[in-house]
Scaffold this motif. Structure first.
Motif, PDB file in Angstrom:
ATOM      1  N   VAL A  24       0.848  -1.187   0.000  1.00 46.03           N
ATOM      2  CA  VAL A  24       0.000   0.000   0.000  1.00 46.03           C
ATOM      3  C   VAL A  24       0.886   1.242   0.000  1.00 46.03           C
ATOM      4  O   VAL A  24       1.841   1.329   0.777  1.00 46.03           O
ATOM      5  CB  VAL A  24      -0.932   0.024   1.220  1.00 46.03           C
ATOM      6  CG1 VAL A  24      -1.807   1.273   1.192  1.00 46.03           C
ATOM      7  CG2 VAL A  24      -1.785  -1.232   1.276  1.00 46.03           C
ATOM      8  N   MET A  25       0.554   2.187  -0.877  1.00 48.07           N
ATOM      9  CA  MET A  25       1.307   3.435  -0.947  1.00 48.07           C
ATOM     10  C   MET A  25       0.348   4.599  -1.135  1.00 48.07           C
ATOM     11  O   MET A  25      -0.719   4.449  -1.737  1.00 48.07           O
ATOM     12  CB  MET A  25       2.282   3.397  -2.132  1.00 48.07           C
ATOM     13  CG  MET A  25       3.428   2.418  -1.978  1.00 48.07           C
ATOM     14  SD  MET A  25       4.608   2.940  -0.710  1.00 48.07           S
ATOM     15  CE  MET A  25       5.376   4.344  -1.527  1.00 48.07           C
ATOM     16  N   PRO A  26       0.713   5.785  -0.635  1.00 47.75           N
ATOM     17  CA  PRO A  26      -0.105   6.973  -0.910  1.00 47.75           C
ATOM     18  C   PRO A  26       0.091   7.439  -2.344  1.00 47.75           C
ATOM     19  O   PRO A  26       1.156   7.229  -2.949  1.00 47.75           O
ATOM     20  CB  PRO A  26       0.433   7.997   0.089  1.00 47.75           C
ATOM     21  CG  PRO A  26       1.851   7.582   0.325  1.00 47.75           C
ATOM     22  CD  PRO A  26       1.867   6.089   0.221  1.00 47.75           C
ATOM     23  N   ALA A  27      -0.929   8.068  -2.891  1.00 47.23           N
ATOM     24  CA  ALA A  27      -0.849   8.594  -4.254  1.00 47.23           C
ATOM     25  C   ALA A  27      -1.762   9.803  -4.366  1.00 47.23           C
ATOM     26  O   ALA A  27      -2.807   9.878  -3.709  1.00 47.23           O
ATOM     27  CB  ALA A  27      -1.255   7.531  -5.274  1.00 47.23           C
ATOM     28  N   ILE A  28      -1.354  10.751  -5.191  1.00 48.00           N
ATOM     29  CA  ILE A  28      -2.219  11.876  -5.507  1.00 48.00           C
ATOM     30  C   ILE A  28      -3.177  11.428  -6.604  1.00 48.00           C
ATOM     31  O   ILE A  28      -2.765  10.778  -7.563  1.00 48.00           O
ATOM     32  CB  ILE A  28      -1.407  13.100  -5.939  1.00 48.00           C
ATOM     33  CG1 ILE A  28      -0.404  13.491  -4.850  1.00 48.00           C
ATOM     34  CG2 ILE A  28      -2.323  14.285  -6.234  1.00 48.00           C
ATOM     35  CD1 ILE A  28       0.537  14.609  -5.261  1.00 48.00           C
ATOM     36  N   HIS A  29      -4.428  11.787  -6.470  1.00 46.74           N
ATOM     37  CA  HIS A  29      -5.449  11.269  -7.373  1.00 46.74           C
ATOM     38  C   HIS A  29      -6.352  12.397  -7.852  1.00 46.74           C
ATOM     39  O   HIS A  29      -6.246  13.543  -7.413  1.00 46.74           O
ATOM     40  CB  HIS A  29      -6.305  10.231  -6.639  1.00 46.74           C
ATOM     41  CG  HIS A  29      -7.160  10.845  -5.570  1.00 46.74           C
ATOM     42  ND1 HIS A  29      -6.646  11.241  -4.350  1.00 46.74           N
ATOM     43  CD2 HIS A  29      -8.484  11.170  -5.537  1.00 46.74           C
ATOM     44  CE1 HIS A  29      -7.606  11.768  -3.614  1.00 46.74           C
ATOM     45  NE2 HIS A  29      -8.735  11.742  -4.308  1.00 46.74           N
TER      46      HIS A  29
END
Length: 221
Positions: free
Chosen positions: A47-52
């Motif tokens: 799991v990784m953060p991402a800008i969406h």
């Protein structure tokens, strides 16, 4: 009203907080500044953060083409994306009932790569505008090399749910007489005054979109 509930997205823990209509889920995805995206890599969850950004019925994400996460996403691996906005600290009289007021959304699906130049640029513009509306038209657009170094994927928002908590603490009746303050501490994400780049060679004025009132920033849309 579209109902995006499936067996996999049905809320079982405090089911009364489950929300399944598309408009409510879209609003959470639009308000959250980032999301977290998960896939299974070599048998292990990753799991990784991402800008969406949300574009219609699709969630678009971008990351490095060298990223392990995005390599798996563009290969068509099943994915899960979650977004959360925290609205307040719920301070109950007991530790057990202390909580947060929040809005969260979960999207399940299979990612597809957005590889063609025009839709890829449109997706990157949507992501930029999600972060700070008005910025995209001011900055230099991505070069061909930068586009090759960036992977953009899309996940259809067809299987999703939201979970929302609002309101004051839900203390047990036996705890109401305890000498403990109880209530809600509201939270919001606000912008501080812009800080110019110390390495600048030109003194450009701060653009209006960077001087927006704090209430207009992410989490309050």
């Amino acid at each position: 009203m579209d109902d995006l509930r499936t067996a996999r997205t049905t809320v079982h823990r405090v089911p009364a907080r489950g929300v399944y209509d598309r408009a409510a889920i879209d609003a959470i995805l639009d308000a959250a500044p980032v999301c977290h995206v998960g896939v299974v890599v070599d048998g292990q969850p990753y799991v990784m953060p991402a800008i969406h950004a949300r574009v219609g019925d699709e969630l678009v994400l971008h990351g490095s083409s060298a990223s392990r996460l995005f390599r798996h996403l563009r290969s068509g691996a099943p994915a899960c994306a979650t977004a959360t906005v925290v609205d307040g600290l719920v301070l109950a009289r007991s530790a057990f009932h202390s909580s947060m007021n929040y809005r969260s959304a979960v999207v399940l699906g299979v990612a597809r790569e957005v590889a063609q130049r025009a839709p890829k640029l449109a997706a990157l513009e949507a992501i930029s505008e999600h972060v700070l509306p008005g910025r995209w038209t001011d900055v230099r657009p991505p070069s061909d090399a930068e586009l090759r170094a960036t992977t953009v994927v899309s996940i259809r928002v067809d299987e999703a749910s939201a979970k929302v908590r609002t309101g004051p603490p839900a203390d047990d009746d036996a705890d109401l007489e305890l000498p403990v303050w109880a209530g809600v501490v509201p939270l919001e994400l606000v912008a501080q005054p812009p800080e110019p780049d110390p390495g600048r060679v030109r003194d450009e004025p701060v653009p209006p979109y960077a001087r927006r009132p704090p209430a207009a920033y992410l989490g309050r849309r």
